[in-house]
Design an enzyme around this catalytic site. Structure first.
Site, PDB file in Angstrom:
ATOM      1  N   ARG A   1      23.208 -33.808   2.927  1.00  0.00           N
ATOM      2  CA  ARG A   1      23.441 -33.136   4.209  1.00  0.00           C
ATOM      3  C   ARG A   1      22.881 -33.886   5.425  1.00  0.00           C
ATOM      4  NH1 ARG A   1      21.187 -27.406   2.747  1.00  0.00           N
ATOM      5  NH2 ARG A   1      20.183 -28.616   1.100  1.00  0.00           N
TER       6      ARG A   1
ATOM      7  N   ASP B   1      10.490 -33.816   0.766  1.00  0.00           N
ATOM      8  CA  ASP B   1      11.180 -33.650   2.054  1.00  0.00           C
ATOM      9  C   ASP B   1      10.512 -32.643   2.983  1.00  0.00           C
ATOM     10  OD1 ASP B   1      11.849 -31.379   0.656  1.00  0.00           O
ATOM     11  OD2 ASP B   1      14.022 -31.607   0.860  1.00  0.00           O
TER      12      ASP B   1
ATOM     13  N   TYR C   1       7.609 -64.899  35.418  1.00  0.00           N
ATOM     14  CA  TYR C   1       7.792 -64.943  33.972  1.00  0.00           C
ATOM     15  C   TYR C   1       6.847 -65.981  33.392  1.00  0.00           C
ATOM     16  CZ  TYR C   1       9.364 -66.072  29.342  1.00  0.00           C
ATOM     17  OH  TYR C   1       9.367 -66.314  27.998  1.00  0.00           O
TER      18      TYR C   1
ATOM     19  N   ASN D   1      -4.339 -67.751  40.221  1.00  0.00           N
ATOM     20  CA  ASN D   1      -3.404 -66.947  41.000  1.00  0.00           C
ATOM     21  C   ASN D   1      -1.985 -67.441  40.749  1.00  0.00           C
ATOM     22  OD1 ASN D   1      -3.261 -64.891  43.413  1.00  0.00           O
ATOM     23  ND2 ASN D   1      -1.756 -66.503  43.763  1.00  0.00           N
TER      24      ASN D   1
ATOM     25  N   TYR E   1      11.613 -72.800  27.407  1.00  0.00           N
ATOM     26  CA  TYR E   1      12.673 -72.958  26.411  1.00  0.00           C
ATOM     27  C   TYR E   1      13.694 -73.961  26.915  1.00  0.00           C
ATOM     28  CZ  TYR E   1      16.303 -71.428  23.103  1.00  0.00           C
ATOM     29  OH  TYR E   1      17.258 -71.365  22.120  1.00  0.00           O
TER      30      TYR E   1
ATOM     31  N   ALA F   1       3.908 -74.180  46.919  1.00  0.00           N
ATOM     32  CA  ALA F   1       5.009 -73.223  46.743  1.00  0.00           C
ATOM     33  C   ALA F   1       6.340 -73.942  46.582  1.00  0.00           C
ATOM     34  CB  ALA F   1       5.066 -72.285  47.939  1.00  0.00           C
TER      35      ALA F   1
HETATM   36  C1  UD1 Z   1      14.330 -27.011  -4.094  1.00  0.00           C
HETATM   37  C2  UD1 Z   1      13.887 -25.870  -5.009  1.00  0.00           C
HETATM   38  C3  UD1 Z   1      13.988 -24.540  -4.267  1.00  0.00           C
HETATM   39  C4  UD1 Z   1      13.156 -24.614  -3.006  1.00  0.00           C
HETATM   40  C5  UD1 Z   1      13.567 -25.812  -2.148  1.00  0.00           C
HETATM   41  C6  UD1 Z   1      12.601 -25.978  -0.993  1.00  0.00           C
HETATM   42  C7  UD1 Z   1      14.509 -26.592  -7.240  1.00  0.00           C
HETATM   43  C8  UD1 Z   1      15.438 -26.423  -8.382  1.00  0.00           C
HETATM   44  N1  UD1 Z   1      14.708 -25.823  -6.186  1.00  0.00           N
HETATM   45  O1  UD1 Z   1      15.699 -26.790  -3.787  1.00  0.00           O
HETATM   46  O2  UD1 Z   1      13.506 -23.491  -5.096  1.00  0.00           O
HETATM   47  O3  UD1 Z   1      13.292 -23.413  -2.290  1.00  0.00           O
HETATM   48  O4  UD1 Z   1      13.525 -27.022  -2.919  1.00  0.00           O
HETATM   49  O5  UD1 Z   1      13.036 -26.982  -0.121  1.00  0.00           O
HETATM   50  O6  UD1 Z   1      13.582 -27.375  -7.327  1.00  0.00           O
HETATM   51  N2  UD1 Z   1      14.760 -34.480  -6.114  1.00  0.00           N
HETATM   52  C9  UD1 Z   1      14.542 -35.514  -7.008  1.00  0.00           C
HETATM   53  N3  UD1 Z   1      15.334 -35.628  -8.095  1.00  0.00           N
HETATM   54  C10 UD1 Z   1      16.345 -34.752  -8.354  1.00  0.00           C
HETATM   55  C11 UD1 Z   1      16.553 -33.691  -7.438  1.00  0.00           C
HETATM   56  C12 UD1 Z   1      15.745 -33.578  -6.340  1.00  0.00           C
HETATM   57  O7  UD1 Z   1      13.635 -36.330  -6.818  1.00  0.00           O
HETATM   58  O8  UD1 Z   1      17.020 -34.935  -9.371  1.00  0.00           O
HETATM   59  C13 UD1 Z   1      13.881 -34.377  -4.924  1.00  0.00           C
HETATM   60  C14 UD1 Z   1      14.637 -34.518  -3.613  1.00  0.00           C
HETATM   61  O9  UD1 Z   1      14.657 -35.864  -3.195  1.00  0.00           O
HETATM   62  C15 UD1 Z   1      13.832 -33.634  -2.663  1.00  0.00           C
HETATM   63  C16 UD1 Z   1      13.211 -32.581  -3.579  1.00  0.00           C
HETATM   64  O10 UD1 Z   1      13.308 -33.084  -4.898  1.00  0.00           O
HETATM   65  O11 UD1 Z   1      12.814 -34.338  -2.009  1.00  0.00           O
HETATM   66  C17 UD1 Z   1      13.922 -31.248  -3.470  1.00  0.00           C
HETATM   67  O12 UD1 Z   1      15.260 -31.455  -3.846  1.00  0.00           O
HETATM   68  P1  UD1 Z   1      16.448 -30.687  -3.125  1.00  0.00           P
HETATM   69  O13 UD1 Z   1      17.710 -31.123  -3.744  1.00  0.00           O
HETATM   70  O14 UD1 Z   1      16.311 -30.780  -1.664  1.00  0.00           O
HETATM   71  O15 UD1 Z   1      16.126 -29.205  -3.642  1.00  0.00           O
HETATM   72  P2  UD1 Z   1      16.625 -27.857  -3.018  1.00  0.00           P
HETATM   73  O16 UD1 Z   1      18.013 -27.610  -3.441  1.00  0.00           O
HETATM   74  O17 UD1 Z   1      16.333 -27.831  -1.568  1.00  0.00           O
HETATM   75 CA    CA Z   2      15.634 -29.306   0.002  1.00  0.00          CA
END
Ligand code: UD1
Ligand code: CA
Length: 465
Positions: free
Chosen positions: A17, A106, A369, A380, A390, A426
């Protein structure tokens, strides 16, 4: 070691997104990447060696973006869900005892105090774990908190699996979990992808541990802005605003005057000394350090600069990677690439300095410059003086000794050395080195033709009549 805490940060997702070519955690808010903010918070409860970031999308770029040395990385090559991501980190965990703190990668606004509180709650209650929760007016998209009759968290229900009743719950899971590490690892094998998304949900661990008689305690945090997860650029901008306002608030409480706090952009690592005044629309970026009792004029942008105490920066100065000890700089001056302006220097309007050292008390007050130049003290530099550093192929140095006078509109063709105390007339074009205390004039002689202008006027008048 800070304590027996292992931190796993989930940062493997792309973040569809965001509509970006770049992995979500690489986007910046408050002058720092999202992931570095999360790591920063985690460093309050664990040493870098105890922190494992799970990377996947653009793994190499994400690893390179991390500024704290010692952080460990685990790779999740295919994103099969948050539970699967934690599993990928397991091989890097040095101890499966103590606490396992799991953080969504995130959430850049998370406060260290909240991490401390959730760990303390877990240690006090000694249950399966403790998780942060918060109430928000629009819970769409978040996992909902299903509490049992004693107020503990019985389960986290994902949006896609929730019943209409559960969808109405406003208490949500922001993605901050403290688990008993031994229990968590003992039962993680019970996660299945039996849901509409066909993912391994980390959030299912709450119901799994509860079923084994180890329920999870909630830490309800009032300030939901702290728990905002970034999914879109709109949320990124909201996080940026909050981080900026936290920074200006901290600075003001520490004795810095900020005339229009909503208009300035100050990055997290910037330092500003007491009684400095920051005017409207100033940007202080990167690792800039400003001393005490300075004034930073409206619209000035300083990046990775060091500004001494008592310096006045007039409006609209752009400075990059420079050390500024001047009495004043600007308005409309530009300093870049390791420029160093010593104490008492004056750098006036429309003056540009590049990779130049301006010695103590030296002045370049207007329209000059100075590039690749080493300039002594009490020099001065007249209006319009230019170092021609350059030649179209190479850059050449200019050295100017102490107490030199560089007359207005001088053209100094580098490489060039002007000895101490010399005087450049000058309008000179200087191509050869000048000895100390000498006068150098490099301009054509002036010719004067008496009466010429009057005769020309008379001819023109005759032609018209
Ligand atoms: C997740 C939670 C949800 C919570 C929300 C808060 C789960 C199943 N759900 O949902 O309950 O309310 O966060 O923001 O955990 N990521 C990985 N590997 C993966 C999937 C995700 O590293 O396979 C990481 C993403 O990069 C991100 C974090 O996990 O930083 C959360 O993933 P995201 O897909 O944003 O989860 P949400 O659907 O928001
Ligand atoms: Ca999220």
């Amino acid at each position: 070691m800070k304590s027996n805490v292992t931190v796993v940060i989930l940062a493997a997702g792309l973040g569809t997104r965001m509509r970006s070519e770049k992995a979500k955690v690489l986007h910046e808010a408050g002058g720092e990447t999202i992931l570095n903010h999360v790591i920063r918070a985690a460093l309050h409860v664990a040493d870098p060696e105890q922190i494992i970031a799970v990377v996947g999308h653009q793994a190499d770029r994400v690893k390179e973006s991390v500024t704290t040395p010692g952080i460990q990385f685990a790779e999740q090559s295919e994103q099969k869900g948050t539970g699967h991501a934690v599993l990928c980190a397991r091989a890097h965990v040095s101890s499966e005892k103590g606490e396992l703190l799991i953080l969504n990668g995130d959430g850049p606004l998370l406060k260290p105090s909240t991490l401390q509180s959730v760990l303390e709650l877990h240690r006090r209650r000694q249950l399966g774990g403790a998780i942060v929760t918060t109430e928000i007016s629009d819970p769409t998209g978040y996992g909902r908190i299903a509490r049992d009759s004693s107020g503990l968290v019985a389960a986290i229900v994902e949006q896609k699996s929730a019943s209409p009743n559960q969808l109405a719950i406003r208490e949500i899971n922001p993605g901050v979990y403290a688990f008993d590490a031994a229990l968590f690892w003992a039962h993680i094998g019970e996660l299945t992808p039996n849901n509409t998304a066909k993912e391994y949900y980390l959030t299912d661990m709450v119901a799994i541990l509860t079923a084994h008689g180890h329920p999870v305690a909630p830490l309800l945090v009032e300030d939901e802005t702290e728990l905002l997860g970034i999914n879109t650029r709109v949320e990124l901008a909201a996080a940026d605003r909050i981080l900026r306002s936290r920074k200006t608030t901290d600075l003001m409480l520490a004795g810095v005057t900020i005339e229009n706090p909503d208009s300035v952009l100050i990055d997290v690592d910037v330092q500003v000394g007491q009684d400095t005044v920051i005017e409207s629309n100033v940007q202080l970026r990167g690792r800039t350090r400003v001393g005490g009792n300075c004034r930073i004029g409206a619209g000035s942008v300083l990046r990775n600069c060091e500004v001494a105490d008592d310096v006045v920066i007039f409006p609209y100065v752009c400075a990059d990677a420079s050390k500024i000890h001047s009495a004043f700089v600007g308005p409309f001056a530009r300093l870049r690439m390791n420029t160093e302006a010593a104490a008492g220097t004056h750098i006036g309007n429309f003056v540009e300095l590049k990779n130049t050292r301006l010695g103590e008390g030296s002045k370049a007050n207007h329209l000059a410059y100075l590039g690749d130049a080493t300039i002594g003290s009490d020099v001065n530099v007249g209006a319009g003086a230019i170092t021609c550093n350059y030649d179209g192929l190479h850059k050449h140095p200019t050295r100017i000794g102490d107490k030199v006078f560089v007359g207005t509109n001088s053209t100094l063709i580098a490489p060039l050395e002007i000895g101490q105390g010399a005087y450049i007339a000058a309008g000179s074009v200087i191509t050869k080195n000048v000895d100390p205390d000498a006068l150098a004039i490099g301009r054509s002689h002036q010719a004067v033709k008496p009466g010429w202008a009057k005769r020309r006027r008379e001819i023109q008048e005759q032609e018209r009549s």
